[in-house]
Design a protein around this motif. Structure first.
Motif, PDB file in Angstrom:
ATOM      1  N   TYR A  47      43.501  42.259  36.034  1.00 16.13           N
ATOM      2  CA  TYR A  47      42.503  41.341  35.478  1.00 16.13           C
ATOM      3  C   TYR A  47      42.346  41.684  34.002  1.00 16.13           C
ATOM      4  CZ  TYR A  47      38.436  38.264  35.144  1.00 16.13           C
ATOM      5  OH  TYR A  47      37.576  37.238  34.815  1.00 16.13           O
TER       6      TYR A  47
ATOM      7  N   PRO B 199      40.059  46.872  35.422  1.00 15.58           N
ATOM      8  CA  PRO B 199      40.194  45.714  34.523  1.00 15.58           C
ATOM      9  C   PRO B 199      40.373  46.174  33.081  1.00 15.58           C
ATOM     10  CG  PRO B 199      37.914  45.970  35.233  1.00 15.58           C
ATOM     11  CD  PRO B 199      38.715  46.952  36.034  1.00 15.58           C
TER      12      PRO B 199
ATOM     13  N   ASP C  81      39.631  26.650  33.624  1.00 15.90           N
ATOM     14  CA  ASP C  81      39.970  27.475  34.793  1.00 15.90           C
ATOM     15  C   ASP C  81      39.427  28.894  34.701  1.00 15.90           C
ATOM     16  OD1 ASP C  81      41.451  25.429  35.967  1.00 15.90           O
ATOM     17  OD2 ASP C  81      43.300  26.031  34.973  1.00 15.90           O
ATOM     18  N   ILE C  82      39.049  29.322  33.516  1.00 18.33           N
ATOM     19  CA  ILE C  82      38.689  30.733  33.334  1.00 18.33           C
ATOM     20  C   ILE C  82      37.278  30.869  32.770  1.00 18.33           C
ATOM     21  CG2 ILE C  82      41.115  31.356  32.934  1.00 18.33           C
ATOM     22  CD1 ILE C  82      40.273  31.795  29.949  1.00 18.33           C
TER      23      ILE C  82
ATOM     24  N   LYS D  70      44.738  43.179  42.012  1.00 19.95           N
ATOM     25  CA  LYS D  70      45.712  42.634  41.067  1.00 19.95           C
ATOM     26  C   LYS D  70      45.138  42.745  39.661  1.00 19.95           C
ATOM     27  CE  LYS D  70      44.106  37.856  41.708  1.00 19.95           C
ATOM     28  NZ  LYS D  70      44.525  36.470  42.059  1.00 19.95           N
TER      29      LYS D  70
ATOM     30  N   LYS E 102      47.203  28.091  33.011  1.00 20.69           N
ATOM     31  CA  LYS E 102      45.771  27.865  33.136  1.00 20.69           C
ATOM     32  C   LYS E 102      45.255  26.898  32.077  1.00 20.69           C
ATOM     33  CE  LYS E 102      45.387  32.703  34.489  1.00 20.69           C
ATOM     34  NZ  LYS E 102      44.939  34.045  34.068  1.00 20.69           N
TER      35      LYS E 102
ATOM     36  N   GLN F  83      47.818  34.126  28.892  1.00 22.19           N
ATOM     37  CA  GLN F  83      47.487  33.959  30.314  1.00 22.19           C
ATOM     38  C   GLN F  83      46.306  34.855  30.702  1.00 22.19           C
ATOM     39  OE1 GLN F  83      48.841  31.677  32.850  1.00 22.19           O
ATOM     40  NE2 GLN F  83      49.124  30.809  30.801  1.00 22.19           N
TER      41      GLN F  83
ATOM     42  N   ASP G 174      42.790  36.228  31.964  1.00 28.49           N
ATOM     43  CA  ASP G 174      41.929  35.891  33.095  1.00 28.49           C
ATOM     44  C   ASP G 174      40.519  35.547  32.624  1.00 28.49           C
ATOM     45  OD1 ASP G 174      43.766  36.545  35.408  1.00 28.49           O
ATOM     46  OD2 ASP G 174      43.786  38.461  34.332  1.00 28.49           O
ATOM     47  N   GLU G 175      40.205  35.939  31.404  1.00 29.09           N
ATOM     48  CA  GLU G 175      38.895  35.676  30.811  1.00 29.09           C
ATOM     49  C   GLU G 175      39.052  35.832  29.306  1.00 29.09           C
ATOM     50  OE1 GLU G 175      34.270  37.372  31.305  1.00 29.09           O
ATOM     51  OE2 GLU G 175      35.804  37.767  32.829  1.00 29.09           O
TER      52      GLU G 175
ATOM     53  N   MET H 111      44.407  28.748  39.519  1.00 30.46           N
ATOM     54  CA  MET H 111      45.533  28.240  38.720  1.00 30.46           C
ATOM     55  C   MET H 111      45.602  26.727  38.844  1.00 30.46           C
ATOM     56  SD  MET H 111      48.081  29.120  36.764  1.00 30.46           S
ATOM     57  CE  MET H 111      48.411  30.848  37.115  1.00 30.46           C
TER      58      MET H 111
ATOM     59  N   ARG I 202      50.082  44.479  32.913  1.00 34.53           N
ATOM     60  CA  ARG I 202      50.427  43.734  34.133  1.00 34.53           C
ATOM     61  C   ARG I 202      51.631  44.333  34.852  1.00 34.53           C
ATOM     62  NH1 ARG I 202      49.239  38.485  30.526  1.00 34.53           N
ATOM     63  NH2 ARG I 202      47.100  38.061  31.217  1.00 34.53           N
TER      64      ARG I 202
END
Length: 339
Positions: A227, A194, A12-13, A225, A8, A311, A313-314, A1, A214
């Motif tokens: 993803y 995921p 960052d990803i 957590k 982000k 947001q 993650d990828e 982060m 989430r």
């Protein structure tokens, strides 16, 4: 982060590629597979994280119907990029067959194979019936998924299974659930897997599905957590005008699907508005509303806004562009602006 107050940054990803091995007007599947491998090698060179192939059937503009075979083609022609399915449409297949196919792929290319799974057939019902005589509408997807996972890890089976997947058993192949609504979001959250969301054709459900995933996530041996990877159409070119023109190929693809006129991928046109009605334009917006189209500066700003909203993650980039060199260049631009 990062310290960015919105969350982000693009740098960052990871960014990845989704490919349908498009068949263009005047082309053929052999050329499509050569183009797929060239794009995969470029993606690897540019630092993309993974390269996924999508399963579709009976569609004249998609060559990746034998998805596992194409994955092997791409993995053999590259050296380090992760290669997988985006996805395998599990209702079309016996879970044992998929376990064996991906067990074989993982045995050939250790540590590089992903297994993304969807519950839609990826085609029409008549073709789905031809693929698998006892056609399933996806209602038994959780049971199919449980059976598939147990072939890789027999400890997950509720009772001893005398049928074994060899190759497959004992291999640690990452399983992803793909979705365009809340069903797979909730299931992947419950199983601690995921999740990949298809914002490239279901933009309206993106934020609700990600929120459900989430908020419902339960940690597992796979993940501690959530993803979430999000797919998005990106058409990048040197200018906004050229990108807008290239984008008309994707618009025509969906327009032809709406009209039931399935043909190879069409060349771009100067003015898409001359080809569509007001109703069709609204329908295209509903399916393609999250598409990011423009010059490097425009795409960077829109991608950052998309990341702020999701947001993710990828991010997995899909670029249905008629001209192969322009398609390669689009991925080059995305790579440059996300570093």
């Amino acid at each position: 982060m990062s310290d960015n107050k919105k969350g982000k940054l693009l740098s960052d990803i990871p960014f990845s590629v989704l490919d349908l091995s498009p068949i263009v007007e005047g082309g053929n599947p052999s050329e499509s597979f050569k183009n797929t491998l060239e794009l995969a090698r470029l993606a690897e060179k540019l630092g993309y994280n993974r390269y996924w192939i999508a399963e579709h059937h009976n569609m004249p503009f998609i060559a990746s119907s034998a998805t596992s075979v194409v994955i092997g083609h791409v993995a053999a022609g590259t050296s380090k990029i992760r290669v997988g399915s985006g996805g395998i449409m599990l209702p079309n297949h016996s879970p044992l067959v998929i376990a064996e196919q991906f067990g074989t792929l993982e045995s050939l290319f250790p540590g590089r194979i992903d297994l993304g799974l969807g519950r839609a057939p990826g085609t029409d019902q008549r073709t789905a019936h031809a693929l698998r005589r006892d056609y399933s509408n996806g209602d038994d997807f959780p049971e199919q998924l449980a059976e598939l996972r147990a072939y890789f890890n027999p400890e997950l089976a509720p009772r001893r299974n005398h049928v074994r997947a060899i190759p497959g058993e004992g291999l640690n192949i990452p399983i992803w659930l793909l979705g365009s609504s809340g069903f797979s979001a909730e299931l992947s959250a419950r199983l601690g897997l995921p999740f990949a969301f298809a914002s490239h054709f279901s933009p309206g459900y993106t934020i609700p599905a990600l929120g459900l995933y989430r908020s419902s996530f339960e940690p597992s041996d796979t993940l501690d957590k959530p993803y979430a990877m999000v797919g998005v159409n990106v058409i990048a070119a040197d200018t906004d005008e050229e990108a807008t023109r290239l984008y008309t190929t994707l618009q025509q693809q969906f327009l032809n699907l709406i009209r039931g006129n399935e043909v190879p991928l069409q060349p771009p046109v100067d003015n898409i508005d001359q080809l569509i009605t007001r109703y069709e334009k609204e329908a295209l917006q509903q399916q393609l509303g999250s598409s990011i189209v423009g010059s490097p500066a425009t795409v960077k700003a829109k991608l950052q806004k998309f990341l702020d909203e999701t947001q993710a993650d990828e991010i997995m980039v899909i670029s249905q562009i008629f001209d192969h060199k322009a398609r390669l260049h689009s991925y080059e631009i995305v790579s440059e602006i996300t570093k």
